[in-house]
Design an enzyme around this catalytic site. Structure first.
Site, PDB file in Angstrom:
ATOM      1  N   ASP A  10     -42.281  43.657  94.435  1.00 53.83           N
ATOM      2  CA  ASP A  10     -41.216  43.879  95.412  1.00 53.83           C
ATOM      3  C   ASP A  10     -41.719  43.860  96.859  1.00 53.83           C
ATOM      4  O   ASP A  10     -42.557  44.682  97.239  1.00 53.83           O
ATOM      5  CB  ASP A  10     -40.550  45.229  95.183  1.00 53.83           C
ATOM      6  N   ASN A  68     -31.530  46.341  91.873  1.00 55.77           N
ATOM      7  CA  ASN A  68     -30.441  47.282  92.148  1.00 55.77           C
ATOM      8  C   ASN A  68     -30.006  47.290  93.606  1.00 55.77           C
ATOM      9  O   ASN A  68     -28.932  47.804  93.934  1.00 55.77           O
ATOM     10  CB  ASN A  68     -30.836  48.701  91.726  1.00 55.77           C
ATOM     11  N   HIS A  69     -30.804  46.702  94.511  1.00 55.19           N
ATOM     12  CA  HIS A  69     -30.407  46.621  95.925  1.00 55.19           C
ATOM     13  C   HIS A  69     -29.833  45.237  96.284  1.00 55.19           C
ATOM     14  O   HIS A  69     -29.760  44.889  97.468  1.00 55.19           O
ATOM     15  CB  HIS A  69     -31.610  46.925  96.829  1.00 55.19           C
ATOM     16  N   HIS A 178     -42.394  49.997  92.119  1.00 55.18           N
ATOM     17  CA  HIS A 178     -43.324  49.793  93.236  1.00 55.18           C
ATOM     18  C   HIS A 178     -44.730  50.317  92.952  1.00 55.18           C
ATOM     19  O   HIS A 178     -45.560  50.382  93.863  1.00 55.18           O
ATOM     20  CB  HIS A 178     -42.803  50.436  94.527  1.00 55.18           C
TER      21      HIS A 178
END
Length: 258
Positions: A10, A68-69, A178
Site C-alpha cells: 500500500d 476499503n478506501h 501495512h
C-alpha cells in the site's frame, strides 16, 4: 518460461508516492520484473486521486489495486470507469462502478488475470463472499496465470483463501494491514503466498500515521484526522517467480527497500 511478478504494498501518502517514483524503476530492472501490481488505495492517505494513479502507472505499475478506501476520493470514480488497469475489489456489489478483475497482456503473449478482493472479517460483512466470487471468476478460462490481491484485516482469512485457491491460481498476497509478514511460501500445489506485503511510505510511523496520533487514539483522546508521519520512507514488496508453462509458482521472496 519463468516470469517475475512484483507486488508492492500500500502506497501511503505523498511521501510514499515520491519514494515509489524514485525506487520502483530501479527495482524492476534489478530483478528483471515482467509484471508489477501496486496497491494504491492510500496514495492520498485515504483514497486515490487521478493524478496519483497516473504517477503510479508512470513509475512502472501495470495494474493498481484498491481496497476499503476505494471511494474516499470521489474524483476517482470517473477515472476508474475509463481505466481497465485500475481495479476495485471484485466482491463489491455488482452495481459498484469500475472493475474487480482484468486479463492483461504479459510477456511472450501470456494472458495474466489480476483479481482484487476484499475481506469480510473485521471489515464490512455486507460484501459478497470473496471465496464464492473467486469461484465465479475462475469459471472463465481466459487467462494463463491468475494473481490475487486480497485486501483483508484477518490473517486467518487471507491464509484460508490461499489454501482454498492452491492449485487454481499462481499467486496471492495480502494487503491492508501495512505490516510486512515473514511467511513467504509456495503451497503444495504451486500457489505463491504471503500474508501481507506491508506498505510504501513513512518508516517511522504507526502504519503510516504520526505515532502521537495513534497513541492519542488508544488513550481515548479527542478524535483527530490521521496525517502521514514525516521522515524516511520504505518500500515493501514481494517478488513471485512463476513457471508459466507449469502454471505454478516456484519461489517467493521479500524485496523490501529502505
Amino acid at each position: 518460461m519463468n516470469i517475475h511478478v512484483l507486488a508492492v504494498g500500500d502506497v501511503a501518502g505523498d511521501a510514499g508516492l515520491d519514494f515509489l517514483r524514485r525506487r520502483l524503476p530501479a527495482l524492476r530492472k534489478e530483478y528483471g520484473v515482467h509484471f508489477t501490481v501496486v496497491c494504491g488505495e492510500n496514495a492520498a492517505f485515504h483514497g486515490l486521486l487521478p493524478a496519483q494513479a497516473d504517477d503510479i502507472f508512470a513509475s512502472g505499475a501495470d495494474v493498481i489495486t484498491m481496497g476499503n478506501h476505494t471511494w474516499d476520493k470521489k474524483q476517482i470514480v470517473k477515472y476508474m470507469g475509463s481505466c481497465p488497469y485500475l481495479l476495485r475489489p471484485a466482491n463489491y456489489p455488482a452495481s459498484t462502478p469500475g472493475r474487480g478483475s482484468g486479463v492483461f497482456d504479459g510477456p511472450r503473449g501470456l494472458r495474466i488475470r489480476v483479481v482484487d478482493l476484499i475481506g469480510r472479517v473485521g471489515m464490512n460483512p455486507n460484501f459478497d463472499s470473496p471465496f464464492t466470487k473467486m469461484d465465479e471468476l475462475l469459471k472463465a478460462d481466459d487467462a494463463d496465470l491468475t494473481l490475487v490481491d486480497f485486501h483483508a484485516e484477518a490473517t486467518s482469512e487471507k491464509g484460508a483463501m490461499a489454501w482454498y485457491l492452491d492449485g487454481r491460481i499462481q499467486a496471492l498476497w495480502g494487503t491492508h494491514t501495512h505490516v510486512p509478514t515473514a511467511d513467504c511460501q509456495v503451497l503444495p500445489q504451486g500457489l505463491g503466498f504471503v500474508t501481507d506485503l506491508g506498505m510504501t511510505g513513512p518508516a517511522q510511523s504507526v502504519i503510516g500515521s504520526k505515532p502521537e496520533q495513534a497513541v492519542n487514539l488508544f488513550l481515548g483522546g479527542v478524535p483527530q484526522r490521521f496525517e502521514p508521519a514525516p521522515g524516511p520512507c520504505k518500500l515493501n514488496a514481494v517478488l513471485f517467480e512463476i513457471d508459466a508453462g507449469a502454471r505454478r509458482c516456484v519461489s517467493v521472496r521479500r524485496v523490501d527497500v529502505s
